[in-house]
Design an enzyme around this catalytic site. Sequence first.
Site, mmCIF file in Angstrom:
data_model
loop_
_atom_site.group_PDB
_atom_site.id
_atom_site.type_symbol
_atom_site.label_atom_id
_atom_site.label_comp_id
_atom_site.label_asym_id
_atom_site.label_seq_id
_atom_site.Cartn_x
_atom_site.Cartn_y
_atom_site.Cartn_z
ATOM 1 N N THR A 1 -0.506 -7.911 1.589
ATOM 2 C CA THR A 1 -0.013 -8.025 2.952
ATOM 3 C C THR A 1 0.451 -9.464 3.055
ATOM 4 O OG1 THR A 1 -1.886 -6.649 3.596
ATOM 5 C CG2 THR A 1 -0.661 -7.676 5.358
ATOM 6 N N ARG B 1 0.305 7.316 4.856
ATOM 7 C CA ARG B 1 -0.862 6.566 5.336
ATOM 8 C C ARG B 1 -0.401 5.304 6.059
ATOM 9 N NH1 ARG B 1 -2.448 1.026 3.595
ATOM 10 N NH2 ARG B 1 -4.672 0.847 4.004
ATOM 11 N N VAL B 2 -1.002 5.030 7.195
ATOM 12 C CA VAL B 2 -0.736 3.796 7.926
ATOM 13 C C VAL B 2 -2.003 2.942 7.876
ATOM 14 C CG1 VAL B 2 -0.119 2.785 10.154
ATOM 15 C CG2 VAL B 2 0.898 4.965 9.441
ATOM 16 N N GLY B 3 -1.871 1.690 7.497
ATOM 17 C CA GLY B 3 -3.021 0.783 7.415
ATOM 18 C C GLY B 3 -3.197 -0.013 8.695
ATOM 19 N N ASP B 4 -3.912 -1.133 8.597
ATOM 20 C CA ASP B 4 -4.226 -1.917 9.785
ATOM 21 C C ASP B 4 -3.080 -2.807 10.243
ATOM 22 O OD1 ASP B 4 -4.675 -3.408 7.370
ATOM 23 O OD2 ASP B 4 -5.643 -4.962 8.574
ATOM 24 N N THR C 1 -5.598 -9.221 6.149
ATOM 25 C CA THR C 1 -5.161 -8.614 4.884
ATOM 26 C C THR C 1 -6.384 -8.066 4.171
ATOM 27 O OG1 THR C 1 -4.118 -8.975 2.749
ATOM 28 C CG2 THR C 1 -5.283 -10.854 3.693
ATOM 29 N N GLY D 1 -7.297 -1.810 4.482
ATOM 30 C CA GLY D 1 -6.935 -1.554 5.872
ATOM 31 C C GLY D 1 -7.834 -0.620 6.645
#
Lengths: 311, 311
Positions: free
Chosen positions: B176, B204-207, B227, B230
């Site tokens: 990240t 997939r979606v992370g933070d 970073t 996530g």
Amino acid sequence: MGKYAIAIHGGAGTISKSSLTPEKEKAFKDALEQAIMAGHGVLQQGGSALDAAEMAVMQLENSPLFNAGKGSVFTNDGKHEMDAAIMCGKTLEAGAVAGVRHIKNPIKLARKVKEESEYVLLAGQGAVEFALSQHIELASAEYFFDDYRYQQLLDARESGEVSLDHSEKKKQKFGTVGAVALDVNGNVAAATSTGGMTNKKYSRVGDTPLIGAGTYANNKTCAVSCTGHGEFFIRAVAAYDVSCLMEYKGYTLQQACDEVVLTKLQDIGGDGGLIAVNTDGEVVLSFNSDGMYRASKVNDEETFTAIYKEH
Amino acid sequence: MGKYAIAIHGGAGTISKSSLTPEKEKAFKDALEQAIMAGHGVLQQGGSALDAAEMAVMQLENSPLFNAGKGSVFTNDGKHEMDAAIMCGKTLEAGAVAGVRHIKNPIKLARKVKEESEYVLLAGQGAVEFALSQHIELASAEYFFDDYRYQQLLDARESGEVSLDHSEKKKQKFGTVGAVALDVNGNVAAATSTGGMTNKKYSRVGDTPLIGAGTYANNKTCAVSCTGHGEFFIRAVAAYDVSCLMEYKGYTLQQACDEVVLTKLQDIGGDGGLIAVNTDGEVVLSFNSDGMYRASKVNDEETFTAIYKEH
């Protein structure tokens, strides 16, 4: 056996007595009653808060009256894109989906993400592929089609407005359904599901599937499910804020909910509300709009059901 | 004229001295130096924290060394899906995109969402449609293609692993990029961008694009960019948690960052780190992994650049 409790909402907004016929009001109350009894049944038999919250939300998704599942509103291009999230207060594990089409019960898919994947949030077609791998029930566009919702889209398109559900006056529609529960083992859980905004463009994602914004649960504090103008709830990290005010500032559940809904969200123009339950079985149903479809039931006490603001 | 400061990260993970040749180490440090000087230049000329954070992240996105923009890793189906978010601490306004393809600088698109839409988060093809309406620069698959990243995908596919960037040992890759800044007017801002996980499936979606999880800014407290793994940062609502510990519990910036990174995330196995700056110009670079690509610069003081843990 410990205390148990459940609360649900079916969206908030400018809901005035004059906008609902007695028949429509009864239909809403019946649907709320049915959903809360389904969740309550799970808890009464010693089931988990997670199962109860999922069950209640599933019932609301299956009703055409609320903007979630079957009753989802139309996007700008005449489709249905739904969001949902579920979180367990014991493990802090969560699952969520954003912008999914053709999923009969998005909340069931969110639960599968939590339990059968290493992810928390899946989006769009990718989430649907995951659903197929998990044998989640799909539904055709016909299942989601509703004359009233379609008319809302045509009206919104004409006025160029993007709208949430349930605000007749300004054609702003705040539609989300949600449930929070406490089970006999002292665990809390939260679940939220929505069909988004009428006439929305660009695959907008609201607060519903975002852990901390529209949905949050933590046995240390409470479980929260929000409904309202999602962008403001995202910027306020509303659901987690309730939890933080309790954990870090020692607020009661009621104080924390009031601070977030009646002060913080109100100050930035964030119309809507939330429901919350703590591990003592206290239930708060808080909103800064004219009304919120809501119900709650603690142990075997009488079910509370309401739509408008009570003075 | 007030104090100003900027900090950046290029990802965290199992980065050991033995895994980087001196040439590669120099390349990373040069890229960090270039990005921080670009952001610093904006601040020095009296520019906004928002502009500085966006500028620094854009530089990191344009480098092939970091997992964001040009250097983004491959998804399971050999494509690039990127996430980004930006938030202003003065107005609490935010913009974010998730799962976007063909966008040269996702952070610029996130900024446009904040400024030119009524939304906070747009996803997938919808976000790309918005990009087209805003004349955001697109790039072909060729622009994002990189032999090293492609080999990572082939390796990950073979082992069946989904991996983040920068963890050579376990093939876990935490990648990240992010920036936080304080400008001379006392405003803070945060920006984060990522190419996600190598071999990731199901969109997939992370933070990173989730306000409160991977990105948060508030003039009352601080600006934060995270970073790491996530899913854990989402469940911990990590970025907003730093802010809440300061606002509600009176923690210093250092105490709040340490509590979130070294205690809370560490306890649930959430590998990674974060960078933060407050309105006093204090900078914290905190991580629980072996290393984090990072740099900071306060006023015209010497630039700090580091990769490994310092004892």
